[in-house]
Design an enzyme around this catalytic site. Structure first.
Site, PDB file in Angstrom:
ATOM      1  N   ASP A 260       0.822  -1.212   0.000  1.00 16.48           N
ATOM      2  CA  ASP A 260       0.000   0.000   0.000  1.00 16.48           C
ATOM      3  C   ASP A 260       0.858   1.265   0.000  1.00 16.48           C
ATOM      4  OD1 ASP A 260      -2.365   1.321  -0.026  1.00 16.48           O
ATOM      5  OD2 ASP A 260      -2.863   0.979   2.080  1.00 16.48           O
TER       6      ASP A 260
HETATM    7  C1  FPP Z   1       4.128  -7.337 -11.377  1.00 17.35           C
HETATM    8  C2  FPP Z   1       3.486  -6.756 -10.187  1.00 17.35           C
HETATM    9  C3  FPP Z   1       2.677  -7.623  -9.319  1.00 17.35           C
HETATM   10  C4  FPP Z   1       3.688  -5.417  -9.935  1.00 17.35           C
HETATM   11  C5  FPP Z   1       3.177  -4.733  -8.771  1.00 17.35           C
HETATM   12  C6  FPP Z   1       2.920  -3.306  -8.997  1.00 17.35           C
HETATM   13  C7  FPP Z   1       2.307  -2.718  -7.746  1.00 17.35           C
HETATM   14  C8  FPP Z   1       3.218  -2.099  -6.767  1.00 17.35           C
HETATM   15  C9  FPP Z   1       0.986  -2.792  -7.566  1.00 17.35           C
HETATM   16  C10 FPP Z   1       0.286  -2.202  -6.396  1.00 17.35           C
HETATM   17  C11 FPP Z   1      -1.181  -2.153  -6.663  1.00 17.35           C
HETATM   18  C12 FPP Z   1      -2.027  -1.452  -5.699  1.00 17.35           C
HETATM   19  C13 FPP Z   1      -3.425  -1.282  -6.137  1.00 17.35           C
HETATM   20  C14 FPP Z   1      -1.580  -0.991  -4.500  1.00 17.35           C
HETATM   21  C15 FPP Z   1      -2.345  -0.198  -3.529  1.00 17.35           C
HETATM   22  O1  FPP Z   1      -1.632   0.978  -3.271  1.00 17.35           O
HETATM   23  P1  FPP Z   1      -2.036   2.415  -3.829  1.00 17.35           P
HETATM   24  O2  FPP Z   1      -0.967   2.877  -4.696  1.00 17.35           O
HETATM   25  O3  FPP Z   1      -3.401   2.367  -4.344  1.00 17.35           O
HETATM   26  O4  FPP Z   1      -2.007   3.221  -2.469  1.00 17.35           O
HETATM   27  P2  FPP Z   1      -2.488   4.670  -2.107  1.00 17.35           P
HETATM   28  O5  FPP Z   1      -3.425   5.198  -3.143  1.00 17.35           O
HETATM   29  O6  FPP Z   1      -3.138   4.413  -0.795  1.00 17.35           O
HETATM   30  O7  FPP Z   1      -1.243   5.470  -1.992  1.00 17.35           O
END
Ligand code: FPP
Length: 261
Positions: free
Chosen positions: A59
């Site tokens: 996150d």
């Molecule tokens: C190949 C592979 C599996 C790559 C992974 C890429 C990656 C880091 C995906 C995260 C996806 C996601 C919806 C995270 C939530 O954090 P957010 O960014 O929505 O959090 P926030 O909005 O609370 O800051």
């Protein structure tokens, strides 16, 4: 499970729920490639008390980008780089299974451009020679891939030589509907048999890490997490590094697990 307030009756299309990477039981000895397990562990970490399955809610990628005045893309890309490092550390430290919450059904309601960006990151993450999962080479199991459409699904099909895809959805309800089982047959052990993470040696995470200072598990692996030890890290996922991973593992090794007994 409580319905998400944001989720309509049927999401626009089925979803990747999480990626679970790990050994597939008996095949372990035949596998080659990837990062070798390091015979020495960082100071204080005990080999015999290592979690076998670690799950992570990655996150804080967008917040990381926004706090730097960067586009959301940069946040996800930085998150991808963190994941690559964590995958390598898992291999090096002998953690056998890693599950990451990569895209929840709620995430379909993000701006289209963001959804596309994540899908393209997953594709590049799965490149055989350069991808994030390279260090788990020939050891990758992907669970909970439910009917991904379009380019990503085509891509996954091509990768099946090295990446095992499990797309099974819980089938208990269908079995009952078709008279193959009686509703009274549905018990904990039957549900356990249907877990999508059964495609790995250790279907239940020992340790769950969530970054970004949020204290929730959201809708991630709810069944499997029943007896999982939880660790909440303050850093946003792109900033999560070796030191904090180590802190989570050391904290885990201090826990007394009683499984309700
Ligand atoms: C190949 C592979 C599996 C790559 C992974 C890429 C990656 C880091 C995906 C995260 C996806 C996601 C919806 C995270 C939530 O954090 P957010 O960014 O929505 O959090 P926030 O909005 O609370 O800051």
């Amino acid at each position: 499970m409580l319905p998400s307030p944001h989720l309509p009756k049927s999401p626009p299309c089925s979803t990747i729920d999480h990626f679970t990477l790990g050994h597939h039981g008996k095949e372990e000895e035949d596998l080659d490639g990837g990062v070798e397990v390091d015979p020495t562990l960082p100071l204080g970490l005990r080999r015999e008390a290592m979690p076998r399955h670690v799950a992570i809610i990655m996150d804080g990628n967008r917040r990381w980008a926004r706090s730097r005045g960067l586009p959301v893309r940069s946040g996800y890309e930085a998150g991808g780089r963190t994941l690559r490092k964590v995958v390598e550390l898992c291999c090096k430290w002998g953690i056998k299974v890693l599950s990451v919450f990569a895209f929840s059904s709620d995430n379909w309601f993000r701006p289209k451009v963001e959804v596309e960006l994540l899908m393209s990151l997953f594709e590049s993450g799965m490149q055989e020679d350069t991808g994030i999962f390279l260090s788990f080479k020939k050891k990758v199991v992907i669970c909970c891939l439910a009917l991904i459409t379009g380019k990503t699904s085509e891509y996954l099909r091509q990768l099946q030589r090295t990446i095992r895809c499990h797309s099974s959805l819980p089938k208990v309800a269908l079995k009952a509907k078709h008279g193959l089982i009686e509703p009274s047959d549905i018990d904990i052990s039957l549900m356990e048999q249907e877990l999508q993470t059964n495609c790995t040696e250790f279907p239940h995470p020992d340790l769950l890490i969530r970054t970004s200072g949020e204290f929730r598990i959201s809708n991630f692996m709810l069944w499997q997490l029943a007896y999982t030890e939880l660790f909440f890290a303050q850093s946003l996922w792109p900033d999560f590094g070796e030191a904090e991973f180590l802190k989570a593992l050391l904290a885990f090794q201090q826990r007394q697990r009683r499984y309700g007994g």
